[in-house]
Every structure is written in structure tokens, then in C-alpha cells.
Enzyme design. Structure first.
Site, PDB file in Angstrom:
ATOM      1  N   ASP A 216       0.876  -1.185   0.000  1.00  0.00           N
ATOM      2  CA  ASP A 216       0.000   0.000   0.000  1.00  0.00           C
ATOM      3  C   ASP A 216       0.909   1.230   0.000  1.00  0.00           C
ATOM      4  O   ASP A 216       2.019   1.157  -0.524  1.00  0.00           O
ATOM      5  CB  ASP A 216      -0.942  -0.071   1.215  1.00  0.00           C
ATOM      6  CG  ASP A 216      -2.232   0.692   0.993  1.00  0.00           C
ATOM      7  OD1 ASP A 216      -2.158   1.843   0.520  1.00  0.00           O
ATOM      8  OD2 ASP A 216      -3.321   0.164   1.273  1.00  0.00           O
ATOM      9  N   HIS A 239       2.103   1.984  -3.209  1.00  0.00           N
ATOM     10  CA  HIS A 239       1.164   2.942  -3.800  1.00  0.00           C
ATOM     11  C   HIS A 239       1.707   4.370  -3.776  1.00  0.00           C
ATOM     12  O   HIS A 239       0.981   5.307  -4.054  1.00  0.00           O
ATOM     13  CB  HIS A 239      -0.189   2.860  -3.101  1.00  0.00           C
ATOM     14  CG  HIS A 239      -0.907   1.564  -3.345  1.00  0.00           C
ATOM     15  ND1 HIS A 239      -2.178   1.314  -2.878  1.00  0.00           N
ATOM     16  CD2 HIS A 239      -0.530   0.454  -4.027  1.00  0.00           C
ATOM     17  CE1 HIS A 239      -2.544   0.086  -3.257  1.00  0.00           C
ATOM     18  NE2 HIS A 239      -1.559  -0.452  -3.950  1.00  0.00           N
TER      19      HIS A 239
END
Ligand SMILES: *[C@@H]1O[C@H](CO)[C@@H](O)[C@H](O)[C@H]1NC(C)=O
Length: 389
Positions: A216, A239
Site C-alpha cells: 500500500d 502505492h
């Protein structure tokens, strides 16, 4: 040189000259009952060693020697009487059954501590079975953050390696003045919600010379963050580095004075992102600087997204979050999508003072583009894709 003197010099070396006293007491967790081998829960021994150090009237050290130590959730709470060096030469591993991580949301928690140095160590939450449970949509426990700092100040965390967290690797909330250096944060790119670091309601957080490879966000700077400095960060997979999500609630605190510099993104979903819910809110993001950044095969290198609304729970709403004074400079490299720069700001609160200088984001064989919605600002120097500001 006698042994005591050597130990003392060693102690001073590890604590980087912050300890003036050479009488520092050392509390070895093994003397408090911790067991090597990774099968016996050592959490109580760790807490006993911590309490002894915490009660010490002079600087002290909690020492976790080489070896593998299994620990259930453990809390190190202050306030303590003096400085503490928390020296980890070994590896801390999670219990084999993820239900033994409990429901508190924390695995290793430091709370109400000041004047602490955490040096070295590997922490391995062994999250893969927990991720599999979440992926299968089963009835899973809530999961834990690997290491958390709450209500703490004047802390240094140096040389820590965190592997395979269930959720967030490092969580910081209500803290003041923490330096993180030489971190290695590792989880597979497809592990769910394994953010590298989340900062919230904190001031003066510095992260330097660190590596984040995770599933993430590498770093997420959340509501109430102020004076955040990130330098020499290698991010990817992951991310990217985000400010947000902001504006989930009406009376949320804003974010101000955030700098990211001399960093590199490799194969990440986003590069530098500011993200807010499409909801009414008094939150804001202001005085943000992203400079000297290399993007290598990044999907969305530069992005402001104020339309975030998973599950479509905000029909017809716009974001109340005000984004202003954001500077992007000297950002070079490659984008995997044509739309290398994307500003999707709020219709009701357009972004203001967005500045771009010396940007060069390319994609193989095609011309990159930028999109601007509800944004005011200006570009200078060479800017590729051509600025829409
Ligand atoms: C912004 O934050 C940095 C540290 O990250 C700090 O040194 C600087 O003084 C802050 N600037 C303002 C105006 O508060």
C-alpha cells in the site's frame, strides 16, 4: 582497554553521543526470562525489562540480544525517569497463530515515552496467513500495526527492519519530534493494506535514508500532521507517498509544511499524491513541497485526487479540503500512463498556488499529458508534459 570501558564506548557509539553518562544500566531481556528459538512467548519478559529500565534514575538500555524471540502484543509505556536505548540485535517474530495478535490493533507499542532511541533489530509480523484470510473474505481478526508510537516525543528509530506486517508497518499518532533513519520496510506488492508508515496528529516527524517496499502507501501523511520531512526515500513497489486521505470527517485537522526531497519511486501505483474524500470537511493541505524526485515506471507520478469516495458513499458531494501552496520541482523520469500529471481538485474548493518547475515525465513512444480540473497555479522552467495550469 577493559571490558567495562569498551562497553561504555560501545554504548555511546550506538546512542550517537546523546548519553552523557557511562553508568548506564543494561537490562538484558534474557535475564528477565525471554527465550530464544521463536517458540516461547517473551512478551512478559520484554515488559519486565522495560519497566526496570523505565524506573532507572540514570540512562539505561533494554537489550535484546541476537536470536529469534517470539512475542505476543507488547506495550512499552512511559513516562520513564531517564533516557532509554532500546537496542535490538535479534529478531522479534509474531506468534504462529494470528489470532494471538489480539484485538488491540497493536503488536509492538511505545506509548507516552520520551527520550528513547530504538536501534537495530528486525521485526517480522509474518502477515501472510492473515492476508490470505482477508483475501478470502473470511471472518478475520482486525489485524495489528507492527510497531506504533503514541503520545511520544524526542524519539530516534534507527536501523529497524520491518517485515510482512499484517497491516501498517509503522504507525505514529499524537507524537512530537521523531527521527526515523535507515529503515527497511518490506512486504509483497500484493499484500493488502500494508502501508509502510502512517503519520497522524503529529509534529516534527523526519524520515530519512529509508527503503519502503510494500503493498500500500510507502508513507501516508494523515490529518493533523505538521512539519514533516522526508528525504532519501526509496519507494516501490507500493502505492507511493500520499498526503491523505484527508477530509473523511467534517472537523478534521489539516496538514501543513510537508517536504519530500531526493527520493526515488520504482514501479509504484502513484508517485506523489494528495488525496481527499469528496465530502464536506474543514481539513486542508498547505505548504507542501516535492522536489528532486526520480520516477521509474510509475503509473501516476503526480496526482491530486479530491474525488475519493470508495463505495460511492458521497453522492453529489464535493471535497471541502483546501489544497494550497504545493510546489513540484525537479521531478524526472518515466510514467507508465500517458496522463503523467493529474490535478482533479474540488469544484467547491479549487486548488490554489500549485507550482511546477522543471518537470520531465516521459512515457515510451507517446507524448505525456496533464489534466487540470479546478486548479490555479503556474509553471516555470521546462515542464513536460505541457502544463495545464
Ligand atoms: C517546516 O518543517 C521543518 C521540519 O520538517 C522545519 O525545520 C521548519 O522550521 C518548518 N517550517 C515552518 C515554517 O514551520
Amino acid at each position: 582497554m577493559d571490558l567495562l570501558k569498551a562497553a561504555c564506548i560501545c554504548f555511546i557509539y550506538f546512542s550517537f553521543f546523546q548519553y552523557s553518562s557511562c553508568n548506564a544500566a543494561s537490562y538484558n531481556v534474557v535475564s528477565f526470562g525471554a527465550r530464544r528459538g521463536g517458540r516461547t512467548d517473551s512478551s512478559q519478559a520484554f515488559e519486565r525489562a522495560w519497566r526496570a529500565a523505565c524506573a532507572s534514575s540514570s540512562s539505561s538500555m533494554v537489550y535484546i540480544p541476537r536470536g529469534v524471540f517470539m512475542t505476543k502484543p507488547v506495550v512499552f509505556s512511559g513516562p520513564c525517569r531517564s533516557r532509554i536505548l532500546f537496542q535490538i540485535d535479534g529478531t522479534l517474530v509474531a506468534p504462529p497463530n494470528y489470532y494471538d495478535m489480539g484485538k488491540s490493533g497493536f503488536w509492538i507499542l511505545f506509548t507516552k515515552v520520551s527520550r528513547l532511541t530504538v536501534h537495530g533489530g528486525t521485526i517480522d509480523a509474518k502477515g501472510s496467513k492473515f492476508w490470505a484470510c482477508r483475501r478470502s473474505g473470511g471472518n478475520c481478526p482486525p489485524g495489528v500495526r507492527s510497531i506504533s508510537f503514541l503520545w511520544s516525543s524526542n524519539v530516534i528509530v534507527r536501523g529497524l527492519k520491518s517485515l510482512y506486517s499484517e497491516l501498517i508497518h509503522i504507525a505514529i499518532s499524537k507524537c512530537n519530534n521523531i527521527l526515523f533513519e535507515h529503515l527497511s520496510i518490506i512486504a509483497p506488492s500484493r499484500s493488502p493494506n500494508t502501508d509502510g508508515m502512517i503519520i497522524q496528529s503529529s509534529t516534527g516527524i523526519t524520515v530519512k535514508n529509508s527503503l519502503f517496499r510494500t503493498g500500500d502507501d510507502c508513507i501516508a501523511v494523515g490529518p493533523g500532521s505538521k512539519n514533516i520531512w522526508m528525504e532519501k526515500i526509496a519507494c516501490g513497489p507500493g502505492h507511493g507517498i500520499s498526503i491523505g486521505s484527508l477530509g473523511n470527517s467534517l472537523n478534521e485537522e489539516g496538514v501543513q509544511n510537508v517536504t519530500l526531497t531526493n527520493s526515488i519511486f520504482t514501479k509504484t501505483q502513484n508517485g506523489v499524491r494528495i488525496k481527499s474524500w469528496a465530502r464536506d470537511s474543514k481539513s486542508y493541505a498547505t505548504n507542501v513541497e516535492f522536489r528532486n524526485i526520480v520516477m521509474k515506471s510509475v503509473d501516476n507520478p503526480i496526482i491530486i485526487d479530491q474525488t475519493y469516495c470508495p463505495g460511492d458513499r458521497c453522492p453529489r458531494e464535493t471535497s471541502g479540503v483546501e489544497v494550497s501552496n504545493v510546489r513540484y520541482s525537479n521531478i524526472k523520469g518515466t510514467s507508465t500512463t500517458v496522463e503523467a500529471v493529474k490535478f482533479e481538485c474540488s469544484l467547491s474548493n479549487p486548488c490554489r498556488g500549485i507550482q511546477m518547475r522543471n518537470i520531465r515525465l516521459l512515457t515510451p513512444n507517446r507524448v505525456t499529458t496533464s489534466t487540470c480540473e479546478n486548479v490555479h497555479g503556474w509553471a516555470s522552467g521546462q515542464v513536460v508534459p505541457r502544463s495545464c495550469l
